[in-house]
Design an enzyme around this catalytic site. Structure first.
Site, short mmCIF file in Angstrom:
data_model
loop_
_atom_site.label_atom_id
_atom_site.label_comp_id
_atom_site.label_asym_id
_atom_site.label_seq_id
_atom_site.Cartn_x
_atom_site.Cartn_y
_atom_site.Cartn_z
N ILE A 15 42.53 -17.32 45.00
CA ILE A 15 41.95 -17.02 43.70
C ILE A 15 42.67 -15.87 43.03
O ILE A 15 42.85 -15.84 41.81
CB ILE A 15 40.43 -16.72 43.82
CG1 ILE A 15 39.77 -16.69 42.45
CG2 ILE A 15 40.19 -15.44 44.59
CD1 ILE A 15 39.71 -18.01 41.76
N SER A 36 46.33 -5.63 50.81
CA SER A 36 46.04 -6.88 51.50
C SER A 36 46.50 -6.78 52.94
O SER A 36 47.58 -6.25 53.21
CB SER A 36 46.73 -8.06 50.80
OG SER A 36 46.58 -9.25 51.54
N ARG A 37 45.72 -7.32 53.85
CA ARG A 37 46.09 -7.26 55.27
C ARG A 37 47.26 -8.17 55.59
O ARG A 37 48.04 -7.90 56.49
CB ARG A 37 44.89 -7.65 56.14
CG ARG A 37 43.79 -6.63 56.19
CD ARG A 37 42.63 -7.12 57.03
NE ARG A 37 42.04 -8.34 56.49
CZ ARG A 37 41.08 -9.02 57.08
NH1 ARG A 37 40.60 -8.61 58.25
NH2 ARG A 37 40.58 -10.12 56.53
N LYS A 93 33.06 -12.48 41.90
CA LYS A 93 31.75 -13.04 42.26
C LYS A 93 31.82 -13.66 43.66
O LYS A 93 32.89 -14.12 44.07
CB LYS A 93 31.30 -14.08 41.22
CG LYS A 93 32.11 -15.39 41.24
CD LYS A 93 31.56 -16.37 42.25
CE LYS A 93 32.52 -17.50 42.50
NZ LYS A 93 32.11 -18.36 43.63
N ASP A 122 28.30 -20.39 47.25
CA ASP A 122 29.50 -19.73 46.71
C ASP A 122 29.93 -20.41 45.40
O ASP A 122 30.15 -19.72 44.40
CB ASP A 122 30.64 -19.75 47.74
CG ASP A 122 31.89 -19.07 47.21
OD1 ASP A 122 31.89 -17.83 47.11
OD2 ASP A 122 32.85 -19.78 46.87
#
Length: 309
Positions: free
Chosen positions: A15, A37-38, A91, A169
């Site tokens: 996303i 970010s990992r 969201k 979701d």
């Protein structure tokens, strides 16, 4: 000219790449300057393992956009707010209603903006539907929100875990539109949650709700639909029949399509975030998340066939 607000993006999944990055590129009021970010990075920007590293290394950072799963997002938001950064939440804004309420209070105490976003409210036809329903007497509402989880969330285990919401979701997108377009408030009276035998969250759900004027609202969510996907909200009124299709991209009135447009949902969200920061305001509407929480409180749990990727 006012310098753009410097922003760090936390989370670089599908996303983020498909919506957040191109939308930020088209929002002059914001400048993406760092990524946390990992497991991923961008070639042209500084990248950090987590938000704590990013906040420590980027003292000029003014805002943060959190595009990570809802579980664990509270701690990320708290770190950003306490560091004096404005925060935008993908969201659903959190794993629970109370934790987002706590974030709103914390943002106010620290004098920063908190923006809990609902991207489906920015779909092309939503505001026109809201306008047409403003003076109408709603008789009945039917939500049909069915899609293929394997297509939209391939291999993503977090959606099945507590706090991941399961089929809610995507279902919360419908509820965000519902709470935007109806002239009356709505509350659930019953729900059924279909939970796979090997999972914690529902793969399908049905909700029966009612508006404050007494109109019935029925919602059907399902993650098992293959082929064409269905994202429809039908509102029968004392006058016209209003149908939002494709998640709010199209508006049909009495069976005739009257509007459609290109997808600008996330561009509008980032433009709104910049406006909120500039004016020193926050925007935190928890009504869609509250409806989901109520569905879990009221829902009858039914075990269904195990789900495997």
């Amino acid at each position: 000219m006012t310098a753009p607000i410097t922003l760090g993006l936390v989370g670089l999944g599908t996303i983020a790449r498909n919506q957040h990055l191109p939308s930020l590129a088209e929002t002059p009021a914001l400048a993406l300057v760092a990524i946390a970010s990992r497991n991923a990075a961008l070639d042209d920007l500084p990248a950090y393992h987590d938000i704590h590293e990013m906040l420590a290394a980027e003292p000029g950072l003014q805002a943060v956009s959190l595009c990570t799963p809802p579980q664990g997002r509270f701690e990320q938001a708290v770190a950003a707010i306490r560091a004096g950064r404005h925060v935008m939440l993908e969201k659903p804004p959190g794993a629970s209603v109370s934790e987002v309420t706590a974030l709103a209070h914390l943002a106010q105490e620290n004098g920063v903006t908190l923006f809990a976003t609902w991207h489906s409210r920015e779909a092309a036809a939503v505001e026109e539907a809201r306008r047409r329903l403003a003076e109408a007497q709603v008789r009945r509402v039917q939500i049909t929100w069915k899609e293929d989880v394997r297509h939209w969330h391939p291999g993503q285990e977090w959606i099945w875990q507590p706090g991941g919401l399961g089929v809610f979701d995507p279902g919360i997108n419908a509820l965000s539109v519902l709470t935007r377009i109806l002239p009356d408030a709505v509350h659930p009276v019953a729900a059924t949650l279909e939970v796979p035998a090997n999972r914690q969250s529902p793969i399908a759900a049905q909700m029966d709700m009612v508006t404050s004027s007494g109109a019935p609202v029925r919602a059907e969510f399902d993650w098992r639909q293959t082929g064409p996907q269905t994202w429809d909200i039908l509102v029968e009124t004392d006058g016209s029949e209003i149908l939002l299709r494709l998640g709010g991209a199209e508006l049909h009135v009495d069976g005739v399509q009257v509007s459609t447009s290109v997808d600008l949902e996330y561009r509008r969200l980032y433009a709104r975030f910049a406006e909120l920061v500039a004016s020193g305001q926050s925007e935190v509407d928890l009504s869609p998340l509250q409806l989901v929480a109520d569905a879990f409180l009221l829902g009858e749990r039914r075990t269904v066939e195990a789900f495997h990727w």
